[in-house]
Design a protein around this motif. Sequence first.
Motif, PDB file in Angstrom:
ATOM      1  N   LYS A   1       0.836  -1.205   0.000  1.00 41.13           N
ATOM      2  CA  LYS A   1       0.000   0.000   0.000  1.00 41.13           C
ATOM      3  C   LYS A   1       0.869   1.253   0.000  1.00 41.13           C
ATOM      4  O   LYS A   1       0.593   2.223  -0.721  1.00 41.13           O
ATOM      5  N   GLU A   2       1.919   1.239   0.789  1.00 42.35           N
ATOM      6  CA  GLU A   2       2.824   2.385   0.843  1.00 42.35           C
ATOM      7  C   GLU A   2       3.490   2.609  -0.512  1.00 42.35           C
ATOM      8  O   GLU A   2       3.625   3.748  -0.975  1.00 42.35           O
ATOM      9  N   TRP A   3       3.901   1.525  -1.161  1.00 44.02           N
ATOM     10  CA  TRP A   3       4.537   1.611  -2.477  1.00 44.02           C
ATOM     11  C   TRP A   3       3.561   2.161  -3.513  1.00 44.02           C
ATOM     12  O   TRP A   3       3.910   3.028  -4.320  1.00 44.02           O
ATOM     13  N   LEU A   4       2.312   1.672  -3.491  1.00 45.31           N
ATOM     14  CA  LEU A   4       1.304   2.136  -4.442  1.00 45.31           C
ATOM     15  C   LEU A   4       0.957   3.606  -4.225  1.00 45.31           C
ATOM     16  O   LEU A   4       0.784   4.368  -5.185  1.00 45.31           O
ATOM     17  N   THR A   5       0.841   4.008  -2.969  1.00 37.77           N
ATOM     18  CA  THR A   5       0.431   5.370  -2.640  1.00 37.77           C
ATOM     19  C   THR A   5       1.399   6.405  -3.206  1.00 37.77           C
ATOM     20  O   THR A   5       0.991   7.506  -3.597  1.00 37.77           O
ATOM     21  N   LYS A   6       2.663   6.056  -3.275  1.00 41.88           N
ATOM     22  CA  LYS A   6       3.668   6.977  -3.802  1.00 41.88           C
ATOM     23  C   LYS A   6       3.642   7.060  -5.322  1.00 41.88           C
ATOM     24  O   LYS A   6       4.230   7.985  -5.904  1.00 41.88           O
ATOM     25  N   ARG A   7       2.955   6.112  -5.975  1.00 45.19           N
ATOM     26  CA  ARG A   7       3.007   6.028  -7.432  1.00 45.19           C
ATOM     27  C   ARG A   7       1.662   6.241  -8.114  1.00 45.19           C
ATOM     28  O   ARG A   7       1.615   6.579  -9.293  1.00 45.19           O
ATOM     29  N   ILE A   8       0.579   6.015  -7.402  1.00 49.98           N
ATOM     30  CA  ILE A   8      -0.762   6.245  -7.956  1.00 49.98           C
ATOM     31  C   ILE A   8      -1.431   7.323  -7.112  1.00 49.98           C
ATOM     32  O   ILE A   8      -1.893   7.060  -5.999  1.00 49.98           O
ATOM     33  N   LEU A   9      -1.477   8.521  -7.646  1.00 47.89           N
ATOM     34  CA  LEU A   9      -1.955   9.664  -6.876  1.00 47.89           C
ATOM     35  C   LEU A   9      -3.401  10.024  -7.181  1.00 47.89           C
ATOM     36  O   LEU A   9      -4.007  10.804  -6.443  1.00 47.89           O
ATOM     37  N   ASP A  10      -3.948   9.464  -8.258  1.00 47.12           N
ATOM     38  CA  ASP A  10      -5.273   9.894  -8.706  1.00 47.12           C
ATOM     39  C   ASP A  10      -6.364   8.862  -8.446  1.00 47.12           C
ATOM     40  O   ASP A  10      -7.481   9.009  -8.935  1.00 47.12           O
ATOM     41  N   GLN A  11      -6.063   7.795  -7.684  1.00 45.52           N
ATOM     42  CA  GLN A  11      -7.067   6.793  -7.374  1.00 45.52           C
ATOM     43  C   GLN A  11      -7.018   6.442  -5.890  1.00 45.52           C
ATOM     44  O   GLN A  11      -5.955   6.471  -5.271  1.00 45.52           O
ATOM     45  N   ARG A  12      -8.178   6.086  -5.366  1.00 41.13           N
ATOM     46  CA  ARG A  12      -8.265   5.730  -3.953  1.00 41.13           C
ATOM     47  C   ARG A  12      -7.723   4.321  -3.741  1.00 41.13           C
ATOM     48  O   ARG A  12      -8.068   3.392  -4.464  1.00 41.13           O
ATOM     49  N   ILE A  13      -6.874   4.177  -2.743  1.00 40.46           N
ATOM     50  CA  ILE A  13      -6.317   2.876  -2.385  1.00 40.46           C
ATOM     51  C   ILE A  13      -6.869   2.489  -1.020  1.00 40.46           C
ATOM     52  O   ILE A  13      -6.655   3.189  -0.030  1.00 40.46           O
ATOM     53  N   HIS A  14      -7.604   1.391  -0.995  1.00 37.30           N
ATOM     54  CA  HIS A  14      -8.266   0.963   0.240  1.00 37.30           C
ATOM     55  C   HIS A  14      -7.712  -0.376   0.685  1.00 37.30           C
ATOM     56  O   HIS A  14      -7.623  -1.325  -0.096  1.00 37.30           O
ATOM     57  N   LEU A  15      -7.341  -0.450   1.946  1.00 35.43           N
ATOM     58  CA  LEU A  15      -6.775  -1.670   2.518  1.00 35.43           C
ATOM     59  C   LEU A  15      -7.848  -2.407   3.304  1.00 35.43           C
ATOM     60  O   LEU A  15      -8.505  -1.833   4.170  1.00 35.43           O
ATOM     61  N   ASN A  16      -8.040  -3.697   2.980  1.00 32.54           N
ATOM     62  CA  ASN A  16      -8.997  -4.528   3.714  1.00 32.54           C
ATOM     63  C   ASN A  16      -8.233  -5.327   4.756  1.00 32.54           C
ATOM     64  O   ASN A  16      -7.520  -6.269   4.438  1.00 32.54           O
ATOM     65  N   ILE A  17      -8.374  -4.941   6.011  1.00 34.21           N
ATOM     66  CA  ILE A  17      -7.602  -5.560   7.077  1.00 34.21           C
ATOM     67  C   ILE A  17      -8.441  -6.543   7.883  1.00 34.21           C
ATOM     68  O   ILE A  17      -7.981  -7.123   8.870  1.00 34.21           O
ATOM     69  N   ASN A  18      -9.691  -6.779   7.466  1.00 33.02           N
ATOM     70  CA  ASN A  18     -10.602  -7.624   8.244  1.00 33.02           C
ATOM     71  C   ASN A  18     -10.369  -9.110   8.008  1.00 33.02           C
ATOM     72  O   ASN A  18     -10.182  -9.877   8.946  1.00 33.02           O
ATOM     73  N   ALA A  19     -10.405  -9.551   6.748  1.00 34.13           N
ATOM     74  CA  ALA A  19     -10.207 -10.970   6.426  1.00 34.13           C
ATOM     75  C   ALA A  19      -8.821 -11.137   5.837  1.00 34.13           C
ATOM     76  O   ALA A  19      -8.603 -10.959   4.646  1.00 34.13           O
ATOM     77  N   ILE A  20      -7.855 -11.482   6.680  1.00 34.79           N
ATOM     78  CA  ILE A  20      -6.464 -11.409   6.245  1.00 34.79           C
ATOM     79  C   ILE A  20      -5.650 -12.637   6.632  1.00 34.79           C
ATOM     80  O   ILE A  20      -4.448 -12.685   6.439  1.00 34.79           O
ATOM     81  N   ASP A  21      -6.299 -13.679   7.162  1.00 39.55           N
ATOM     82  CA  ASP A  21      -5.531 -14.815   7.661  1.00 39.55           C
ATOM     83  C   ASP A  21      -5.084 -15.779   6.564  1.00 39.55           C
ATOM     84  O   ASP A  21      -4.152 -16.560   6.771  1.00 39.55           O
ATOM     85  N   THR A  22      -5.725 -15.755   5.392  1.00 37.95           N
ATOM     86  CA  THR A  22      -5.312 -16.630   4.295  1.00 37.95           C
ATOM     87  C   THR A  22      -4.510 -15.857   3.259  1.00 37.95           C
ATOM     88  O   THR A  22      -3.395 -16.225   2.908  1.00 37.95           O
ATOM     89  N   VAL A  23      -5.095 -14.793   2.739  1.00 39.69           N
ATOM     90  CA  VAL A  23      -4.415 -13.877   1.825  1.00 39.69           C
ATOM     91  C   VAL A  23      -4.808 -12.461   2.221  1.00 39.69           C
ATOM     92  O   VAL A  23      -5.714 -12.254   3.023  1.00 39.69           O
ATOM     93  N   GLY A  24      -4.123 -11.481   1.656  1.00 33.86           N
ATOM     94  CA  GLY A  24      -4.456 -10.093   1.926  1.00 33.86           C
ATOM     95  C   GLY A  24      -5.129  -9.461   0.723  1.00 33.86           C
ATOM     96  O   GLY A  24      -4.922  -9.886  -0.416  1.00 33.86           O
ATOM     97  N   HIS A  25      -5.955  -8.436   0.967  1.00 32.07           N
ATOM     98  CA  HIS A  25      -6.651  -7.766  -0.125  1.00 32.07           C
ATOM     99  C   HIS A  25      -6.569  -6.254   0.031  1.00 32.07           C
ATOM    100  O   HIS A  25      -6.604  -5.726   1.146  1.00 32.07           O
ATOM    101  N   LEU A  26      -6.460  -5.591  -1.097  1.00 30.39           N
ATOM    102  CA  LEU A  26      -6.631  -4.145  -1.148  1.00 30.39           C
ATOM    103  C   LEU A  26      -7.247  -3.803  -2.494  1.00 30.39           C
ATOM    104  O   LEU A  26      -7.311  -4.642  -3.398  1.00 30.39           O
TER     105      LEU A  26
END
Length: 221
Positions: free
Chosen positions: A56-81
């Motif tokens: 997310k930190e890497w994306l935020t520095k490179r994509i400035l015109d779109q919303r980046i949302h982190l899903n921290i709720n269901a994260i025990d198998t894979v992660g989603h954003l």
Amino acid sequence: MVDFPINSTDFRLLQPEVIELEQEHFQQATKISAKATSEVLSWQTYLNVLALLSFKEWLTKRILDQRIHLNINAIDTVGHLSVGEFKICVIATENLLDEVVNISEYAIEQQQATADFYVLFEVLEEQEQAICRGFLDYNQLMNYLQRFDLQLSADGCYQLPFFLFDLEPNHLLFYCRFLQPSAISLPVASAATNTSLPLQTYLNKTRTQLCQNSHYTLHPV
């Protein structure tokens, strides 16, 4: 989608994107993984959080015109954003052995977990680094599974060859900026899918943990 030619002489392909992990990343990963119900889930959650936060930190520095949302709720198998309208599944592993990538059945066949793009991260805890190893889109993934009639391994994962992944993360940035979301056909939830028992879903998710890591001891920060 645009097919980018791969030039084996391109030096950039020999240098994966390395993201330095910060102390706050470790603190948040430790806090979230402590809520897991087993040691296996705790370790995978820990890796997933580190990969997600760094990505997310890497994306935020490179994509400035779109919303980046982190899903921290269901994260025990894979992660989603999400980046704009695109869903991204982050696959975190401790090491990439034998040029094989293990992706859990849950991340591919459960409608709520499928994503437009699957991004592979190698998390090196001792070196305090997260390395983006490559990505592929859902259409490419499903085409490979169907073409070779790939079957689940005993631990509930599909084993994919590493060469399927695009090694250039800038291509992912290009897709997120210019590709139409309709270009990738994600499955639509059906009534049968929605009636799955929560317990069975939990058991399926738990069964897939062993395929992603060989060590499960959570080291103190």
